[in-house]
Write a protein that holds these residues in place. Structure first.
Motif, PDB file in Angstrom:
ATOM      1  N   UNK A 197       0.019  -0.914  -0.209  1.00 41.71           N
ATOM      2  CA  UNK A 197       0.090   0.446  -0.044  1.00 41.71           C
ATOM      3  C   UNK A 197       1.250   1.175  -0.311  1.00 41.71           C
ATOM      4  N   UNK A 198       1.817   0.986  -0.804  1.00 43.93           N
ATOM      5  CA  UNK A 198       3.120   2.656  -0.648  1.00 43.93           C
ATOM      6  C   UNK A 198       2.024   3.344  -1.656  1.00 43.93           C
ATOM      7  N   UNK A 199       1.919   3.126  -2.918  1.00 42.84           N
ATOM      8  CA  UNK A 199       0.780   4.479  -3.460  1.00 42.84           C
ATOM      9  C   UNK A 199      -1.049   3.712  -3.657  1.00 42.84           C
ATOM     10  N   UNK A 200      -1.415   4.488  -3.856  1.00 40.71           N
ATOM     11  CA  UNK A 200      -3.002   4.537  -4.130  1.00 40.71           C
ATOM     12  C   UNK A 200      -2.953   3.813  -5.337  1.00 40.71           C
ATOM     13  N   UNK A 201      -4.243   3.001  -4.795  1.00 44.84           N
ATOM     14  CA  UNK A 201      -4.533   1.727  -5.872  1.00 44.84           C
ATOM     15  C   UNK A 201      -5.457   3.124  -6.887  1.00 44.84           C
ATOM     16  N   UNK A 202      -6.103   3.665  -5.890  1.00 47.14           N
ATOM     17  CA  UNK A 202      -6.971   4.825  -6.971  1.00 47.14           C
ATOM     18  C   UNK A 202      -6.083   5.866  -7.657  1.00 47.14           C
ATOM     19  N   UNK A 203      -4.920   5.801  -7.831  1.00 43.36           N
ATOM     20  CA  UNK A 203      -4.246   6.679  -8.802  1.00 43.36           C
ATOM     21  C   UNK A 203      -3.598   5.676  -9.554  1.00 43.36           C
ATOM     22  N   UNK A 204      -4.139   4.580  -9.811  1.00 43.13           N
ATOM     23  CA  UNK A 204      -2.971   3.883 -10.876  1.00 43.13           C
ATOM     24  C   UNK A 204      -4.093   4.102 -12.415  1.00 43.13           C
ATOM     25  N   UNK A 205      -5.093   4.038 -12.310  1.00 41.19           N
ATOM     26  CA  UNK A 205      -5.695   4.269 -13.425  1.00 41.19           C
ATOM     27  C   UNK A 205      -5.453   5.956 -14.374  1.00 41.19           C
ATOM     28  N   UNK A 206      -5.296   6.658 -14.045  1.00 42.87           N
ATOM     29  CA  UNK A 206      -4.486   7.592 -14.372  1.00 42.87           C
ATOM     30  C   UNK A 206      -3.210   7.677 -14.623  1.00 42.87           C
ATOM     31  N   UNK A 207      -2.747   6.883 -14.323  1.00 43.99           N
ATOM     32  CA  UNK A 207      -1.167   6.542 -15.351  1.00 43.99           C
ATOM     33  C   UNK A 207      -1.047   5.974 -16.368  1.00 43.99           C
ATOM     34  N   UNK A 208       0.461   6.104 -17.152  1.00 42.07           N
ATOM     35  CA  UNK A 208      -0.186   6.491 -19.133  1.00 42.07           C
ATOM     36  C   UNK A 208       0.603   4.602 -18.615  1.00 42.07           C
ATOM     37  N   UNK A 209       1.267   4.147 -17.484  1.00 37.15           N
ATOM     38  CA  UNK A 209       2.240   3.192 -17.124  1.00 37.15           C
ATOM     39  C   UNK A 209       2.040   3.050 -16.259  1.00 37.15           C
ATOM     40  N   UNK A 210       1.938   1.482 -15.825  1.00 36.88           N
ATOM     41  CA  UNK A 210       1.966   1.330 -14.575  1.00 36.88           C
ATOM     42  C   UNK A 210       3.518   1.690 -13.955  1.00 36.88           C
ATOM     43  N   UNK A 211       4.491   1.591 -14.448  1.00 37.66           N
ATOM     44  CA  UNK A 211       6.472   1.334 -14.447  1.00 37.66           C
ATOM     45  C   UNK A 211       6.394   2.438 -13.598  1.00 37.66           C
ATOM     46  N   UNK A 212       5.505   3.809 -13.985  1.00 32.18           N
ATOM     47  CA  UNK A 212       6.185   5.113 -13.462  1.00 32.18           C
ATOM     48  C   UNK A 212       5.856   5.247 -12.054  1.00 32.18           C
ATOM     49  N   UNK A 213       4.917   4.107 -11.084  1.00 26.72           N
ATOM     50  CA  UNK A 213       4.808   3.640  -9.989  1.00 26.72           C
ATOM     51  C   UNK A 213       6.221   3.581  -9.514  1.00 26.72           C
ATOM     52  N   UNK A 214       7.233   3.014  -9.813  1.00 24.91           N
ATOM     53  CA  UNK A 214       8.344   3.194  -9.590  1.00 24.91           C
ATOM     54  C   UNK A 214       9.387   4.623  -9.619  1.00 24.91           C
TER      55      UNK A 214
END
Lengths: 204, 634
Positions: free
Chosen positions: A177-194
């Motif tokens: 839970x280091x990143x809020x799941x709700x923000x995931x759809x808005x990203x371009x790719x999930x790689x950006x999480x890093x």
């Protein structure tokens, strides 16, 4: 703790350099369920009840597979056809998957630059993945940004190992839970999480 | 007899058998009666195709009896024989002694001298092993208590012939002088203890040879892979035993029986049985024909009342003795009747003993001729009497003899698109699968126990032989679409296939094959859908083994399927190869070599590398060879 399910599909894992490494990196990770579809169903006979049960027990569902013909290997389609039942996953009474997050984890041979207007493949990976996006929406799920590993064909073994470690890191962030799941759809790719600042400041 | 007339005779005999046996069978009279009838018709009394030489044929054909006893011996385990010892010695012994005494008393009363009366008693106390056993077998009564008792008695009688032959010269007023009437025996001129030694020696030779010589010999023959050598060996064994026994003056039939018992536990038992069986059948048939032909109708016409009176009187007397003994030995009434009916006749050994006593002037020629007719008539009557028992007596008893052989085919009153022949472990799986998918099947099976057991489970299985036209027709073969043949026995499978191809060509055949040979055979018969019994299972096992070694499940699965296809293709190729070379005998070795070649050849790569579409290697190489990625690379 977000419960993460990886539905993995590779018909010829013995020939894949990338996915073998990815698998090795995530093997035995606490809190991550690894579901190997071709190993589980070599005759393509998906056990829908088992798969639905797995879905119910998780919050984030990752479809990890090579990017075959701008899509997934055959068993992923079979899985969708049989598991995402009307009245259960979609339709008036179909809300079993409500609020869960779905996305693809894919490896592509070509470079990121080839997946754009004027590029070799003309369209972006997200555009190619449109059926998954709309399927998720139909099932009352959120479609998170896909995790894409580009340019696999040109990678050497060291590159691949590093990719595998990055993938593991991403999964840890999701799980913890280091990143809020709700923000995931808005990203371009999930790689950006890093690259995102994590909610709790404890870096590796 | 020159060659031409030998061929002509053979033709007459065979043609008569082929004409009359099916007719007799159709009329429900049984094969034995059919042969006898054929003999009567081609004999001197009616058509006259065979005359005096019929007797030569009879002597030759008596060999069928020897073979029959060999086969019976092989069916018998020594333990069973031991179990039957009391009925063999007790029942058999009493039967011979009491019957002989009663008949001798009757003969004496009718004015025969004492020695002739005794000889008559002994001759007529015997029953016909050939006819009785054949009829009991045919009706499936061998396993009943009456059948077992009858068998014990017949066995004792066969043994009793030996002392009888020894006693006859003592009774004779004039000793047989010539060598041709009495075959030379090693025992001649030996003192009593010497004779005993010779007899024991001969029996010892059979036992020791059976135990220690036959097996290694059979092994050597098996290695030559020449099929007919087995037949030769089997025949040689029976003939050698017969020769040895004749040499020491014992009954060849008894020796053969002993030889059979010794080989009962041998691993080549079935091989030997199947080799001798047809010879036995044919020779016995010949024997019955000869008996039929030897009936002197002229004599009967002259004194019909006397002869038939004697036949009936003798048989009634013997039957009475048997009934009494059966009662003592606690046979139930219906079984006792069967026992008495079966053994009331006079046996083929009577012919031997009659000619022997004629030569020694023990009995006069006219009496001998008359008795020959009486014996033949009584033998001919046996199947009729058994028929009488079956149709009239047996139905009176509510407790019918349970038997598999005689079971009538079930009435079939359903019509389905699928007929399954054979519902054993193979067919039942297929049947259950189809049933689970809502396909109704008409099921035929030949194992009555299984049919009954399945009935109890609520599964409708019809008892019936699918290799018979009427049964297949009754099962609805005309309207069915598929015929699934899953019988255990390849011969039967073969028959069903031929029958179906001939009369119901619209049927699609799905056929089970156990062996490679069977598979090739079915290919030759033009069967398109052949299911080799263990292939799927063994490949599934192989695929699981791969999996357990860490190979991906999907790969293992596909490898097994690919291997299966490859194997089927190879099999077809091999079948063609076999036709070219016409070498049945060595084909197995060649096939194995060929299989090895196939597997070790480069084809192995072909099937392992299927699924090239998932192999990124060539694409990767191409991309690496180029400056920028202009190649499609999903």
């Amino acid at each position: 703790m977000a419960r993460v399910l990886i539905n993995f599909a590779h018909p010829a894992l013995e020939k894949s350099r990338m996915h073998r490494q990815l698998l090795m990196a995530v093997k035995g990770m606490q809190g991550i369920t690894f579901n190997d579809l071709y190993e589980q169903y070599p005759e393509m006979d998906i056990d829908a009840a088992r798969e639905q049960d797995l879905l119910l027990k998780h919050d984030v569902i990752l479809l990890q597979h090579p990017f075959y013909w701008y899509s997934a290997p055959a068993i992923v389609k079979q899985w969708m056809d049989l598991v995402l039942e009307h009245g259960w996953a979609y339709g008036h009474t179909g809300n079993a998957l409500q609020g869960k997050y779905l996305t693809n984890v894919i490896s592509a041979g070509g470079a990121e630059s080839s997946y754009q207007r004027g590029g070799h493949h003309e369209y972006t990976v997200r555009e190619f993945l449109l059926p998954f996006l709309q399927s998720a929406i139909l099932c009352n799920m959120h479609y998170a940004a896909p995790y894409v590993i580009y340019g696999v064909h040109k990678m050497d073994n060291q590159d691949i190992k590093e990719e595998a470690q990055r993938y593991r890191k991403m999964l840890e962030l999701l799980r913890d839970d280091k990143i809020p799941l709700a923000g995931l759809p808005a990203l371009n790719t999930m790689n950006q999480v890093l690259q995102l600042p994590t909610t709790q400041p404890d870096k590796v | 007899m020159n060659q031409h007339s030998l061929l002509f005779q053979s033709m007459i005999y065979l043609a008569a058998a082929i004409v009359f046996v099916p007719i007799a069978k159709k009329m429900g009279l049984g094969a034995v009666l059919g042969y006898l009838l054929a003999g009567v018709i081609i004999g001197p009394s009616i058509l006259g195709f065979i005359g005096k030489e019929g007797e030569d044929i009879m002597h030759f054909a008596e060999f069928g009896v020897v073979m029959m006893l060999f086969l019976i011996g092989m069916e018998l385990e020594p333990t069973l024989l031991w179990r039957l010892r009391s009925s063999i010695l007790g029942l058999g012994g009493l039967q011979v002694v009491v019957s002989a005494a009663a008949i001798a008393a009757l003969a004496y009363f009718l004015g025969q001298p004492v020695n002739a009366a005794l000889a008559l008693g002994m001759i007529l106390s015997l029953s016909s092993t050939a006819i009785v056993l054949q009829t009991l077998n045919e009706k499936g009564w061998m396993g009943t208590s009456a059948g077992q008792s009858a068998f014990s008695v017949l066995l004792f009688q066969d043994i009793a012939v030996i002392p009888m032959l020894a006693i006859f010269p003592l009774l004779a007023t004039q000793v047989a002088t010539d060598a041709e009437t009495h075959s030379p025996s090693l025992r001649d001129g030996l003192p009593g203890w010497g004779q005993t030694l010779v007899v024991l020696g001969a029996v010892g030779v059979i036992i020791i040879a059976g135990r220690y010589l036959v097996r290694p010999l059979m092994r050597i023959i098996a290695r030559t892979r020449v099929r007919e050598l087995f037949t030769a060996m089997a025949l040689l064994m029976v003939v050698a035993i017969a020769v040895l026994m004749s040499l020491v003056g014992l009954s060849p039939a008894l020796g053969a029986f002993l030889g059979g018992v010794v080989l009962a536990n041998s691993e080549y038992r079935h091989e030997l049985e199947s080799d001798i069986e047809p010879f036995k059948g044919l020779l016995l048939g010949l024997f019955f024909i000869a008996v039929g032909a030897s009936i002197d109708f002229k004599l009967i016409m002259e004194e019909p009342l006397l002869i038939f009176g004697l036949v009936l009187g003798l048989m009634a007397l013997k039957a009475l003795v048997l009934l009494m003994l059966g009662k003592i030995f606690k046979l139930s009434t219906d079984q006792n009747l069967l026992f008495a009916f079966a053994l009331a006749d006079i046996g083929e050994f009577a012919f031997v003993l009659l000619s022997f006593s004629n030569q020694t002037q023990l009995l006069d020629a006219r009496l001998t001729d008359m008795l020959t007719a009486i014996v033949a008539i009584s033998m001919a009557l046996t199947p009729l009497i058994m028929l009488l028992y079956e149709k009239v007596v047996q139905p009176y008893f509510t407790r019918c003899v349970p038997d598999a052989e005689e079971r009538k085919n079930d009435e079939i009153n359903e019509k389905n698109a699928v007929i399954i022949a054979g519902f054993g472990r193979f067919g039942s799986m297929t049947g259950r699968f189809l049933r689970a998918n809502g396909i109704a099947c008409t099921i035929l099976d030949m194992d009555s126990d299984r049919v009954d057991a399945l009935h109890n489970l609520g599964i409708k299985v019809y008892y019936g032989d699918a290799s018979r036209y009427d049964i297949l027709a009754a099962a609805g073969a005309k309207d069915a679409r598929l015929l699934i043949i899953a019988t255990d026995n390849h011969e039967q499978t073969r028959e069903i296939v031929s029958l179906a191809k001939k009369y119901f060509p619209h049927l699609q055949l799905l056929v089970r094959a156990a062996q490679m040979e069977d598979t090739f055979d079915l290919m030759d018969l033009g069967v398109l859908h052949i299911y080799r019994e263990t292939v799927d299972t063994s490949l599934r096992m192989g695929s699981d083994a791969l999996r357990m070694l860490g190979v991906r499940a999907y790969y293992s699965e596909r490898a097994a399927r690919t291997f299966f296809r490859q194997d089927e293709r190879a099999l077809k190729g091999l079948s063609a190869l076999r036709d070219d070379k016409k070498q049945y005998v060595n084909i197995m070795k060649e096939r194995i070599d060929e299989m090895e070649k196939l597997i070790s050849s480069d084809r192995i790569k072909t099937w392992l590398d299927e699924g090239q579409g998932w192999n990124p290697e060539s694409l990767r190489e191409e991309i690496r060879g180029e400056a920028d990625d202009t190649v499609p690379q999903p």
